[in-house]
Design an enzyme around this catalytic site. Structure first.
Site, mmCIF file in Angstrom:
data_model
loop_
_atom_site.group_PDB
_atom_site.id
_atom_site.type_symbol
_atom_site.label_atom_id
_atom_site.label_comp_id
_atom_site.label_asym_id
_atom_site.label_seq_id
_atom_site.Cartn_x
_atom_site.Cartn_y
_atom_site.Cartn_z
ATOM 1 N N GLU A 154 72.209 -62.760 109.860
ATOM 2 C CA GLU A 154 71.611 -61.432 110.024
ATOM 3 C C GLU A 154 70.188 -61.373 109.459
ATOM 4 O O GLU A 154 69.885 -60.626 108.533
ATOM 5 C CB GLU A 154 72.474 -60.362 109.367
ATOM 6 C CG GLU A 154 73.825 -60.177 110.017
ATOM 7 C CD GLU A 154 74.646 -59.057 109.401
ATOM 8 O OE1 GLU A 154 75.585 -58.584 110.060
ATOM 9 O OE2 GLU A 154 74.357 -58.657 108.241
ATOM 10 N N GLU A 306 80.944 -61.042 114.439
ATOM 11 C CA GLU A 306 81.575 -60.210 113.422
ATOM 12 C C GLU A 306 81.972 -58.870 114.015
ATOM 13 O O GLU A 306 81.229 -58.274 114.791
ATOM 14 C CB GLU A 306 80.625 -59.940 112.251
ATOM 15 C CG GLU A 306 80.272 -61.116 111.385
ATOM 16 C CD GLU A 306 79.390 -60.704 110.213
ATOM 17 O OE1 GLU A 306 79.382 -59.501 109.850
ATOM 18 O OE2 GLU A 306 78.703 -61.572 109.660
#
Length: 656
Positions: A154, A306
């Site tokens: 991320e 995710e």
């Protein structure tokens, strides 16, 4: 040919998630792999936040625990997506090397103790990141458990510090070549900002008043590029050791900090983290938007890296997922092109900042509802995997989206802070989603010839190449629909003469755009047949050149809210949701675009992927869906004729 997700899936759907075994005693690992097998888990991601365990002090290497874990997972048939741990440097790095710590726009240091505390421009950080990546790749390149690489995690760091400032100046010199070119691009004659030396240029730190929007736009571009340099440097290291294995890094949903189109070109597998709010009535649509965007970035199957099996821990109030919603949203991702359904994380943490973020195995343990639902999902995915994995989705509609336009339109001096680009994009995607029209996303300079309908919710910045592309698309018979505030500025955020590019005004039949009229919160404007929200414009149409839908009443009475010239439409307001859906559905029908399935009950989503029809009930009550003909329902192995009944949050996967 570069490796791809198909090289890993091999007819399966990857199912699993982030696994953080270093948080648990080793005896727990054996229980974990037993439960993974029970749940149908075939892939886990290791090492995302393991840097301090792997390198507890500078130059040390502690790989023994990871060796044992990789061996254990391989013995139980679980593949490993191995992460480089570079998202969170160990505390010793910031302590010994303060230059690795980023600074915010006020000059404050972002200290260790959280995560993502690294300066993308720090040579020291990059050196340590390359070293740990090199040693990981060398050690595990031949390990049979290794299936894919996951770089960092991320990427989201902004840095306004001195090392970033020096890198920013280098980036600007490469882009502009001369200070005269930079001063022109940034419009520095305004407020006496002209630069006489490169050394005078800084990141957009906090000024007395508004920042220069050209400087801010370039700083966003620079930040995306610097983070991408970090990513590709690690990618190139692991590729050198394992050229046969694909590489990914995970995007966040519609994240502002990265030029996602450019980043996607550098990945073998495009992956995303997706966390819709289970209490959001539009959660499913927001999920569908991210899925459609990710599929379009991937140009095919993609990876849901995710999601949450239950609640997250970072909203004001973190609600669990009601029974069945996790399965429904997982199948929505598969329907929209995912060949991997994964979670953060496998086992819910007992300590740390995310101990209340759910896991596939929750604090309730394997007897808890969460794990029982995970088991059911694993079994269901296995039933359809061989028939869905690797298949593609065909869309007749493209939604144009560009990060540079988003960045440019988000400056401080805009006419309305209520105009939020992601929400405008969401409104248009929602209209198509509710009309059961499957849409791809595309860059405005992409080849659009394969689409019957192209919609532009808002592209405040359009390059000359993008404008030429839109004009060519309509000349060749395509239907184009544009929303307000499109084509206002060029690539330097310089307002085009007339407030909209002249070529667009000609295309839509606009003689003069006199004024923009933003609307206050709760304010609407009456139009013939609907009400507009958020925005309106004082437009004078070209005489006899355009068909119009007028405003009714107020300052804009009689002026066009919607214009049409031939196959080009322009909306100078944002119609309320039902009106926008009806308008786009009608335009789509005129362009020969049909819904996936007719007669769908409210709350039912239909998506075709390859030869399969996915039906998803987003409601809590059972519904009956008309499906003319006889079909095989793959999840329960039955045949259905003409109708199928979906229970609460029900899913059906049909093959005709």
């Amino acid at each position: 040919m570069s490796p791809s997700l198909a090289d890993v899936t091999r007819g399966r759907i990857l199912f699993g998630g982030d696994y953080n075994p270093e948080q648990w005693p080793e005896e727990t690992w054996h229980e974990d792999v037993r439960l993974m097998k029970e749940a149908g888990v075939n892939s886990v991601t290791l090492g995302v936040f393991s840097w301090s365990r792997l390198e507890p002090e500078p130059g040390a290497r502690e790989f023994g625990w990871l060796d044992r874990l990789m061996d254990l997972l391989h013995e139980h048939g679980v593949g490993v997506v191995l992460a480089t741990p570079t998202a969170s440097p160990p505390p010793w790095m910031g302590r010994l090397h303060p230059d690795t710590l980023p600074r915010d726009a006020d000059g404050r240091v972002e200290w260790w103790g959280g995560r993502q505390h690294f300066s993308h421009s720090s040579a020291t950080y990059r050196r340590y990141a390359a070293a740990i990546t090199e040693d990981l790749a060398a050690r595990y390149a031949g390990h049979p458990a290794l299936t894919m690489w996951h770089i960092n995690n991320e990427y989201c760091t902004f840095d306004h510090g001195d090392e970033a400032a020096a890198a920013f100046r280098r980036w600007l010199r490469e882009k502009y070549g001369t200070l005269d070119a930079l001063n022109s691009a940034w419009g520095t004659d305004f407020w006496s900002q002209g630069y006489d030396t490169w050394d005078g240029i800084l990141p957009p730190r906090r000024p007395h008043y508004m920042k220069n929007p050209g400087q801010v736009l370039d700083f966003r571009r620079f930040t995306s590029d610097m983070l991408l340099e970090c990513c590709t440097a690690e990618r190139d290291i692991v590729r050198r050791h394992t050229p046969h294995l694909p590489v990914t890094t995970n995007f966040m949903p519609l994240w502002t900090g990265q030029d996602g189109w450019r980043w996607a070109r550098e990945e073998d597998v495009v992956s995303v983290d997706l966390y819709p709010d289970p209490r959001d009535p539009l959660g499913a649509q927001r999920g569908a938007l991210v899925q459609d965007l990710t599929r379009s970035q991937a140009r095919g199957p993609w990876m849901l890296m995710e999601q949450a099996a239950g609640p997250v821990n970072w909203r004001g109030v973190n609600h669990p997922k009601p029974r069945g919603l996790n399965r429904l949203w997982s199948f929505q991702a598969v329907a929209r092109g995912a060949d991997a359904v994964c979670y953060f994380q496998w086992r819910q943490s007992r300590q740390g900042a995310e101990k209340f973020h759910s896991g596939m195995v929750s604090h309730a343990g394997p007897e808890g509802r969460t794990f029982q639902e995970v088991k059911r999902l694993g079994a269901d995915l296995a039933r359809v995997a061989d028939q869905v994995s690797g298949t593609r989705i065909t869309a007749d509609v493209a939604i144009l989206h560009d990060w540079h336009s988003w960045w440019a339109g988000d400056h401080e001096g805009r006419l309305s802070t209520r105009v939020d680009y992601p929400e405008v994009l969401t409104a248009w995607h929602r209209a198509l989603w509710e009309a059961h029209l499957t849409a791809d996303f595309a860059h405005p300079e992409d080849d659009l010839s394969g689409y019957r309908l192209v919609v532009v919710p808002q592209l405040y910045l359009l390059t000359d190449s993008a404008l030429a592309n839109l004009l060519a698309y309509t000349r060749e018979g395509g239907t184009l629909v544009c929303g307000f505030l499109t084509g206002v500025v060029d690539e330097d955020d310089r307002v085009r003469p007339g407030g909209m590019d002249a070529r667009l005004r000609e295309l839509f039949g606009i003689r003069t755009l006199h004024e923009w009229w933003p609307l206050d919160a709760g304010e609407t404007v009456a139009c013939e047949g609907f009400r507009g929200t958020l925005w309106s414009e004082e437009i004078e149409p070209a005489p006899g050149a355009a068909e119009t839908v007028p405003y009714r009443g107020g300052e804009l009475d009689g002026l066009p809210a919607v214009l049409r010239r031939d196959r080009a439409w322009y909306l100078s307001t944002l119609p309320e949701p039902d009106a926008l859906r009806s308008l786009l559905a009608g335009i789509a029908a005129g362009a020969g675009v049909r819904p996936v399935l007719d007669g769908l009950p409210h709350g039912v989503e239909a998506v075709r992927r390859g030869d399969l029809l996915f039906l998803l009930n987003h409601g809590r009550e059972p519904v009956t869906v008309p499906v003319p003909g006889t079909h095989r329902e793959l999840l329960d192995g039955t045949d259905v004729t003409d109708t199928v009944t979906l229970g609460r949050y029900g899913v059906a996967v049909l093959r005709s």
